[in-house]
Design a protein around this motif. Sequence first.
Motif, mmCIF file in Angstrom:
data_model
loop_
_atom_site.group_PDB
_atom_site.id
_atom_site.type_symbol
_atom_site.label_atom_id
_atom_site.label_comp_id
_atom_site.label_asym_id
_atom_site.label_seq_id
_atom_site.Cartn_x
_atom_site.Cartn_y
_atom_site.Cartn_z
ATOM 1 N N GLU A 161 0.852 -1.184 0.000
ATOM 2 C CA GLU A 161 0.000 0.000 0.000
ATOM 3 C C GLU A 161 0.888 1.234 0.000
ATOM 4 O OE1 GLU A 161 -3.901 -0.992 2.419
ATOM 5 O OE2 GLU A 161 -2.125 -1.496 3.613
ATOM 6 N N GLY A 162 0.309 2.368 -0.323
ATOM 7 C CA GLY A 162 1.016 3.638 -0.244
ATOM 8 C C GLY A 162 2.293 3.664 -1.054
ATOM 9 N N GLU A 163 3.372 4.120 -0.399
ATOM 10 C CA GLU A 163 4.654 4.293 -1.092
ATOM 11 C C GLU A 163 5.222 2.979 -1.606
ATOM 12 O OE1 GLU A 163 7.489 6.541 1.189
ATOM 13 O OE2 GLU A 163 6.027 8.120 1.633
ATOM 14 N N ARG A 222 3.572 0.339 -2.660
ATOM 15 C CA ARG A 222 2.855 -0.020 -3.875
ATOM 16 C C ARG A 222 3.265 0.897 -5.020
ATOM 17 N NH1 ARG A 222 -1.156 0.691 -7.312
ATOM 18 N NH2 ARG A 222 -2.506 -1.055 -7.866
ATOM 19 N N ALA A 223 3.359 2.193 -4.736
ATOM 20 C CA ALA A 223 3.738 3.170 -5.766
ATOM 21 C C ALA A 223 5.130 2.864 -6.324
ATOM 22 C CB ALA A 223 3.690 4.582 -5.204
ATOM 23 N N ALA A 224 6.038 2.388 -5.481
ATOM 24 C CA ALA A 224 7.389 2.059 -5.943
ATOM 25 C C ALA A 224 7.395 0.804 -6.816
ATOM 26 C CB ALA A 224 8.315 1.862 -4.749
ATOM 27 N N ALA A 225 6.545 -0.158 -6.497
ATOM 28 C CA ALA A 225 6.500 -1.421 -7.253
ATOM 29 C C ALA A 225 5.729 -1.301 -8.562
ATOM 30 C CB ALA A 225 5.875 -2.516 -6.386
ATOM 31 N N TRP A 226 4.753 -0.408 -8.612
ATOM 32 C CA TRP A 226 3.840 -0.339 -9.756
ATOM 33 C C TRP A 226 4.551 -0.128 -11.102
ATOM 34 C CZ3 TRP A 226 -0.479 -2.525 -10.463
ATOM 35 C CH2 TRP A 226 -1.350 -2.140 -11.482
ATOM 36 N N PRO A 227 5.504 0.793 -11.223
ATOM 37 C CA PRO A 227 6.177 0.967 -12.521
ATOM 38 C C PRO A 227 6.907 -0.296 -12.993
ATOM 39 C CG PRO A 227 6.616 2.848 -11.111
ATOM 40 C CD PRO A 227 5.927 1.815 -10.261
ATOM 41 N N GLU A 228 7.478 -1.048 -12.063
ATOM 42 C CA GLU A 228 8.152 -2.295 -12.427
ATOM 43 C C GLU A 228 7.148 -3.320 -12.939
ATOM 44 O OE1 GLU A 228 10.849 -3.762 -9.400
ATOM 45 O OE2 GLU A 228 11.115 -1.707 -8.664
#
Length: 153
Positions: A115-117, A119-125
């Motif tokens: 969740e949050g940061e 998730r945001a860090a994993a999403w582009p990968e």
Amino acid sequence: MKAFFQWLSATSWFPKVAPVVVPRMDRLVHRLTRGRLASDVVTPVLMLVTTGAKSGEQRSSPLACLPEQGGSMLVVGSNYGRPQHPSWTGNLLKTPEAAVSFRGATFPVLATLLEGEARAAAWPELLAMWPVYDHYTRVSGRELRVFRLTPTR
């Protein structure tokens, strides 16, 4: 070939057919090769074994995954862009201890909902691996659940 499957996955009829065809195909390949060969032509595939949230019974789900440095893996509850979250995600929310079979090895994992940061860090990968996740987000009308499966052995 990957571009063809990405196009196919974004068609309007794919969410109606894929939930029946794709898991059966992945399970067959997994069974015949004892998990050594997955349908990695498009994305790496693992077999996730969870405990049913309602039944308490073992449930197996073939899933696309993104292996990470250190041995953990990311999985996305896309459900082929359908409006409801896939049941395996609810199973992990209730019982995060699970097992994975991947490329011939079977091992226990602990699932963490990102969740949050995180998730945001994993999403582009994840999008780099499978851009169709953005399409699935739009057509489903929900935020797709992302889990990190960390080996516990």
